[in-house]
Motif scaffolding. Sequence first.
Motif, PDB file in Angstrom:
ATOM      1  N   MET A  76       0.828  -1.191   0.000  1.00 31.79           N
ATOM      2  CA  MET A  76       0.000   0.000   0.000  1.00 31.79           C
ATOM      3  C   MET A  76       0.873   1.256   0.000  1.00 31.79           C
ATOM      4  SD  MET A  76      -1.766   2.338   2.021  1.00 31.79           S
ATOM      5  CE  MET A  76      -2.263   2.024   3.680  1.00 31.79           C
ATOM      6  N   ILE A  77       0.396   2.257  -0.682  1.00 30.55           N
ATOM      7  CA  ILE A  77       1.134   3.527  -0.737  1.00 30.55           C
ATOM      8  C   ILE A  77       0.220   4.623  -0.212  1.00 30.55           C
ATOM      9  CG2 ILE A  77       2.148   5.265  -2.275  1.00 30.55           C
ATOM     10  CD1 ILE A  77       2.805   2.991  -4.221  1.00 30.55           C
ATOM     11  N   GLN A  78       0.782   5.476   0.623  1.00 27.26           N
ATOM     12  CA  GLN A  78       0.012   6.630   1.069  1.00 27.26           C
ATOM     13  C   GLN A  78       0.939   7.839   1.161  1.00 27.26           C
ATOM     14  OE1 GLN A  78      -2.066   6.123   4.763  1.00 27.26           O
ATOM     15  NE2 GLN A  78      -3.025   8.147   4.606  1.00 27.26           N
ATOM     16  N   GLY A 109       2.719  19.102  -2.669  1.00 24.07           N
ATOM     17  CA  GLY A 109       1.564  18.710  -1.871  1.00 24.07           C
ATOM     18  C   GLY A 109       0.760  17.546  -2.438  1.00 24.07           C
ATOM     19  N   VAL A 110       1.443  16.490  -2.796  1.00 23.99           N
ATOM     20  CA  VAL A 110       0.757  15.338  -3.398  1.00 23.99           C
ATOM     21  C   VAL A 110       0.121  14.458  -2.311  1.00 23.99           C
ATOM     22  CG1 VAL A 110       1.185  13.147  -4.586  1.00 23.99           C
ATOM     23  CG2 VAL A 110       2.045  15.276  -5.549  1.00 23.99           C
ATOM     24  N   ASN A 111      -1.145  14.193  -2.472  1.00 26.21           N
ATOM     25  CA  ASN A 111      -1.859  13.265  -1.571  1.00 26.21           C
ATOM     26  C   ASN A 111      -2.343  12.086  -2.409  1.00 26.21           C
ATOM     27  OD1 ASN A 111      -1.922  14.837   0.961  1.00 26.21           O
ATOM     28  ND2 ASN A 111      -3.029  16.283  -0.323  1.00 26.21           N
ATOM     29  N   LEU A 112      -1.838  10.921  -2.099  1.00 27.04           N
ATOM     30  CA  LEU A 112      -2.220   9.732  -2.861  1.00 27.04           C
ATOM     31  C   LEU A 112      -2.495   8.593  -1.892  1.00 27.04           C
ATOM     32  CD1 LEU A 112       0.439   9.497  -5.739  1.00 27.04           C
ATOM     33  CD2 LEU A 112      -1.971  10.054  -6.013  1.00 27.04           C
ATOM     34  N   ARG A 132       0.384  17.751 -12.867  1.00 29.28           N
ATOM     35  CA  ARG A 132       0.946  18.823 -13.688  1.00 29.28           C
ATOM     36  C   ARG A 132       1.634  19.813 -12.768  1.00 29.28           C
ATOM     37  NH1 ARG A 132      -2.957  22.692 -16.978  1.00 29.28           N
ATOM     38  NH2 ARG A 132      -2.975  23.672 -14.937  1.00 29.28           N
ATOM     39  N   ARG A 133       2.812  20.247 -13.159  1.00 27.00           N
ATOM     40  CA  ARG A 133       3.641  21.168 -12.364  1.00 27.00           C
ATOM     41  C   ARG A 133       3.697  20.726 -10.898  1.00 27.00           C
ATOM     42  NH1 ARG A 133       0.388  25.834 -14.511  1.00 27.00           N
ATOM     43  NH2 ARG A 133       0.904  25.841 -16.700  1.00 27.00           N
ATOM     44  N   GLY A 134       3.849  19.414 -10.710  1.00 23.88           N
ATOM     45  CA  GLY A 134       4.047  18.872  -9.365  1.00 23.88           C
ATOM     46  C   GLY A 134       2.790  18.681  -8.556  1.00 23.88           C
ATOM     47  N   ARG A 135       1.646  19.096  -9.085  1.00 29.13           N
ATOM     48  CA  ARG A 135       0.406  18.977  -8.315  1.00 29.13           C
ATOM     49  C   ARG A 135      -0.527  17.965  -8.955  1.00 29.13           C
ATOM     50  NH1 ARG A 135      -2.263  24.144  -5.957  1.00 29.13           N
ATOM     51  NH2 ARG A 135      -2.821  22.511  -4.477  1.00 29.13           N
ATOM     52  N   ILE A 136      -1.221  17.200  -8.106  1.00 27.68           N
ATOM     53  CA  ILE A 136      -2.212  16.258  -8.630  1.00 27.68           C
ATOM     54  C   ILE A 136      -3.472  17.065  -8.961  1.00 27.68           C
ATOM     55  CG2 ILE A 136      -3.676  14.273  -8.078  1.00 27.68           C
ATOM     56  CD1 ILE A 136      -0.861  13.343  -8.240  1.00 27.68           C
ATOM     57  N   LEU A 137      -3.833  17.048 -10.243  1.00 28.81           N
ATOM     58  CA  LEU A 137      -5.026  17.799 -10.656  1.00 28.81           C
ATOM     59  C   LEU A 137      -6.284  16.964 -10.462  1.00 28.81           C
ATOM     60  CD1 LEU A 137      -3.808  19.342 -14.041  1.00 28.81           C
ATOM     61  CD2 LEU A 137      -3.748  20.360 -11.786  1.00 28.81           C
ATOM     62  N   PHE A 138      -6.187  15.707 -10.850  1.00 28.39           N
ATOM     63  CA  PHE A 138      -7.344  14.814 -10.747  1.00 28.39           C
ATOM     64  C   PHE A 138      -6.853  13.441 -10.318  1.00 28.39           C
ATOM     65  CE2 PHE A 138      -8.189  17.928 -14.046  1.00 28.39           C
ATOM     66  CZ  PHE A 138      -9.373  18.487 -13.605  1.00 28.39           C
ATOM     67  N   ASN A 139      -7.694  12.766  -9.552  1.00 29.35           N
ATOM     68  CA  ASN A 139      -7.341  11.423  -9.098  1.00 29.35           C
ATOM     69  C   ASN A 139      -8.631  10.648  -8.897  1.00 29.35           C
ATOM     70  OD1 ASN A 139      -6.395   9.154  -7.865  1.00 29.35           O
ATOM     71  ND2 ASN A 139      -5.584  10.170  -6.046  1.00 29.35           N
TER      72      ASN A 139
END
Lengths: 475, 310
Positions: free
Chosen positions: B1-3, B19-22, B206-213
């Motif tokens: 698992m990845i968080q 600020g990536v949240n996955l 894009r540009r280091g930010r998650i736009l959609f997930n």
Amino acid sequence: MQWPEALQPIWIIARREIRDQFRDWRILAPILFLTAFFPFLMNFFAQQMLDFVRRYGAELVGERMVPFLMLVVGFFPISISLVIALESFVGEKERGSIEPLLSAPLEDWQLYAGKLVSSMVLPLLAAFLGMGVYTLGLALNRVTLPPLEVVLQVFSLTFFHALVMVSGAVVASSQATSVRAANLLASFIVIPMALLIQGETAIMFWGRQNAILWWAVFGLLVLAILLVRVGLAHFQREELLGRELDTLDLAWGWRTFVRHFRGEARSMLSWYKEEIPRTLVEMRWTLLIAATLALVGLGLGVHLAQRFPLQLDLSEVQTNQRLSQWTTLWPMGSSYTFTTILGQNLRALFLGMILGSFSFGVLGVLPMLTTMGAVGFLTQALSNNGVPPFLFIVAAILPHGLLEVPALWLATTATLEIGLGMITPQRGKTFSEALLAGIARWFKIMLGMGIPLLVLAAAIETWITPQIVRYLLFQ
Amino acid sequence: MIQTEDLSKAFGDFIAVDGVNLRVEAGEVLALLGPNGAGKTTTVRLLTSVLRPTRGRAWVAGFDVVQHPQKVRAHVGVLTEHHGLYARMSGEEYLLFFAELYGLRGEDGHQRVHALLEQFGLAAAARRRIGEYSKGMRQKLALVRALLHSPPVLLLDEPTSAMDPENARIVRETIRSLRAAQHTIVLCTHNLTEAETLADRIAIIRRGRILFNDTPEALKHHLLGTPLYEIRLAQPWDGSLPPLPSDVEIVDRGSDWIHLRIGDPHQTNPLLLGVLTAANIPLLTFSELPRSLEEAYLRAMTVEEPNAMA
């Protein structure tokens, strides 16, 4: 983790690289040449040299030439280790093969040591083989072999030459952004090494090599340990992948310097009242080391004065004549004397800092050692010649020394800190940043405390000390 | 698992990941899509503990990437952008080398290496120098390296980019079987068809930010609006249409086709079909118009302000 288990990855990495080297004809061809052909050439040369000098009754020159040529036979193959080590990290980076290795579950030191070992094994093997072939050739030609101790010294020197060059080159390789940059940095290894070998050669021809060459071996060992430490301290996976450009960023350098110079201070006053004391507290252990070194210097001076007694002509006429000569050259109480003393002190400490920056702080202690050594020597020499040392210290040293010695102490400490910064792991700091931070700290200490103390000391030495000396010593 | 939580990485003034949240569960494939330089590789490097985050945290296989980098690396298989092969070694030697580094020594390592070489059709070339391998073979070898230690987490950067269709299919099947075996997989790719067929979720960076997930369908819905439906008629029809349900909007019309947008297809479609049949309209087919992930992706790239979507 148990030691054998921890060491296993080192061998796995080294074994792969050594196998790879055995498949690279560009490495194998020169090594084979230097192992199989070069020792015979040196044998022939040694034989010719011995025959030549014997004709003029200078057999001694020939005898001394034999171990020197053995050193040469060993040195050529190990010079290849420099090439291998220089491209160890940065070469893999350029070929794109470093990332899987960095993603493997290896400790930084295991990866580093693996590269270090792999760079040394093949060239050292070739060097020792070449030296063996050379020695065998000497024996077959019935040339008197050097004493066993000298042979051991030459083998040890060869091993440590390789270790120093490889550890230095691996540092360069892990810090450089391209093989080209690493090759350019290699001159910082090749030139000192060339000078060192010339020195060792001089010692060999001088003939009193027994003890001194072991000291050279010891010095190389210390240097190798320092270089390995530097390499490990600044080995960062992130840096290997992150940096791509070789451009000299002066603006970044200046900003980094200013940031470390200013510290957390918000005003000139807080810099003086908070930053300087904070820096001194941070340097407390190094201050202690520098103080110990000062005492060692003093002791050495005393020891040397006892070992090499100096007969001083302290008759009143002679002394007065010399004093009058000195006062003509250095007019007492003149601003010229003041600026000269201050300039000399600043120059010496600045040079100490520069030397320290290139030698992990080691050579930066020279001004302190020599100054304190000179004080110890003079004190003992005067004592040997019947002048009370206490009076000499109180009259000629203490008035300005009370300020000058602390300035020297602080500068030496800050220089040692530069070296410590380089050999200590600095999380989030590159090697250049650690170096700049150390230099900024040196300037901080010097501007905040060292220079004011030196100015006062020079003023006292110019206008007050001579009066006290004249009053107490030459009444 | 990845968080990951607010995972960020800056190189000097340049913010590569912001600020990536996955969250990627076991048995899930996340496709990370984005233009070159968007931060995909940096994110992967952060997740393999090769880079340290400047802000935020990440856990891989239950281990913090900063606190336990060794454990993270031991539990991750990574296929890097550059395959990182040693041209003078044979494929077998190369894999045995990495097997040893990952603790698979002796007979275990040999067995695992040979099984994977067989699985990926590389057994015949195992003793050949890697320098002689084709691009596709090299890519397969690099993938095999990533799978050697059966890692619970796989980070795959363009796994099929250099492969012919046959080999790409083998790799895709492998990814599917790994997902079925509860492996957590992050796929960085520019191949949007592959992403759509393999991924459970798509994250666009894009540009280091998650736009959609989100899931591919939800992503298309969000970016391209409600789906379009097409009615094909058996013969040209120029008569008027009967009154249609209120949430049906005719987008376009030809002589033998009609494009419709339907607000709630589940409720409306049966009603609509009933209305059309009752009006004797000669229906041939009624289907949703396919919309590619590429369209959605290209739309996402035109979004002005990052509109982060968890």
